[in-house]
Write an enzyme that holds these catalytic residues in place. Sequence first.
Site, PDB file in Angstrom:
ATOM      1  CD  GLN A 253      -3.633  -4.280   6.596  1.00  0.00           C
ATOM      2  OE1 GLN A 253      -3.649  -3.205   5.998  1.00  0.00           O
ATOM      3  NE2 GLN A 253      -4.169  -5.379   6.081  1.00  0.00           N
TER       4      GLN A 253
ATOM      5  CE  LYS B 141      -3.864  -2.295   2.296  1.00  0.00           C
ATOM      6  NZ  LYS B 141      -4.652  -2.557   3.496  1.00  0.00           N
TER       7      LYS B 141
ATOM      8  CG  ASP C 211      -9.777   0.544   5.654  1.00  0.00           C
ATOM      9  OD1 ASP C 211      -9.446   0.031   4.568  1.00  0.00           O
ATOM     10  OD2 ASP C 211      -9.056   0.547   6.661  1.00  0.00           O
TER      11      ASP C 211
HETATM   12  N1  GUN Z   1      -7.308  -6.328   6.277  1.00  0.00           N
HETATM   13  C1  GUN Z   1      -7.701  -7.018   5.185  1.00  0.00           C
HETATM   14  N2  GUN Z   1      -8.270  -6.183   4.276  1.00  0.00           N
HETATM   15  C2  GUN Z   1      -8.230  -4.946   4.834  1.00  0.00           C
HETATM   16  C3  GUN Z   1      -8.664  -3.678   4.381  1.00  0.00           C
HETATM   17  O1  GUN Z   1      -9.237  -3.502   3.291  1.00  0.00           O
HETATM   18  N3  GUN Z   1      -8.432  -2.635   5.252  1.00  0.00           N
HETATM   19  C4  GUN Z   1      -7.849  -2.813   6.462  1.00  0.00           C
HETATM   20  N4  GUN Z   1      -7.690  -1.728   7.233  1.00  0.00           N
HETATM   21  N5  GUN Z   1      -7.443  -3.981   6.902  1.00  0.00           N
HETATM   22  C5  GUN Z   1      -7.629  -5.047   6.095  1.00  0.00           C
END
Ligand code: GUN
Length: 308
Positions: free
Chosen positions: A97, A53, A120
């Site tokens: 995350q 990311k 998110d």
């Molecule tokens: N863990 C797995 N997918 C995601 C996501 O799209 N966002 C976040 N913050 N954690 C994740």
Amino acid sequence: MAQLIDGKALSAKVLQQVASEVASLSAEHGIKPMLAVVLVGEDPASQIYVRNKMKRASEVGIGSREYVLDAGITQDELAQLIDALNNDADVHGILVQLPLPAQLDEDTVIESVHPDKDVDGFHPLNVGALAAGSDTVVPCTPQGCMIMLRQIHSDLSGKHAVVIGRSNIVGKPMAMLLLQANCTVTIAHSHTQGIESLCRQADIVIAAVGCRELVDADWVKPGATVIDVGINAIEIDGTRKLVGDVAFDAVSQVAGAISPVPGGVGPMTIACLLLNTTGAVKRQLPRTFDLASGTVNKPIRSYCYVRS
Ligand code: GUN
């Protein structure tokens, strides 16, 4: 053979759009979008996701700050960091995350991120807005899936979509987006009876269950579109490999279009995260900056959300 929905190529187009939005924000407002990424603990998969990311963010001109926290951090310590990021006018987006270590309450953490900095789309106010069909931040993975689907279907109206999986991150928001696009939506999960025959009726199958190669050729109607959200690590003859929730080789023989793993939904999720980050900057613009003088007013708007 099914048409391949190439998430890598498609994400490159989305990233181009993000880069052009970043350039406009810089030229018109002197702002460089900034994403704060919070990683708690040392989960290897989460470490890879976060690294990817941040790498993509830098490629499109978005700044990122990584906060790596000890797995044993307390709820209060994490809350203090998020509070500081909420009130930092230089930070436009906050991503914590998931999953978090067991001692931390995930809902409380999600609720502590300011809704305008929630890249998110997990904050309950944003979840509610999505369910109500209001303009809001859309969770990254379902957003990416919708962009992929629109490559194949210019009009989704009346299509029967089966979403396998009911997670807050993918299944539920995916169903909301499909409903908004006038699909007839079925959400299947571990308690669903006759899941194979249900899937066989679908024009669109979204597999987001985290179960290696669950969806086989006899689950899929000839010509259907299949989007594979699963990422499952397996080992074959000592070599590590990623496979999805769909038996790709077999289903490719039946489906009309299919997304691969890797190179499908994964890159789209990251591209949509960065799209949400420029979106967060735009949401904060009117409150954060006095456009005439260029001065900072308030980092965030006040809002009220109380969970009883
Ligand atoms: N863990 C797995 N997918 C995601 C996501 O799209 N966002 C976040 N913050 N954690 C994740």
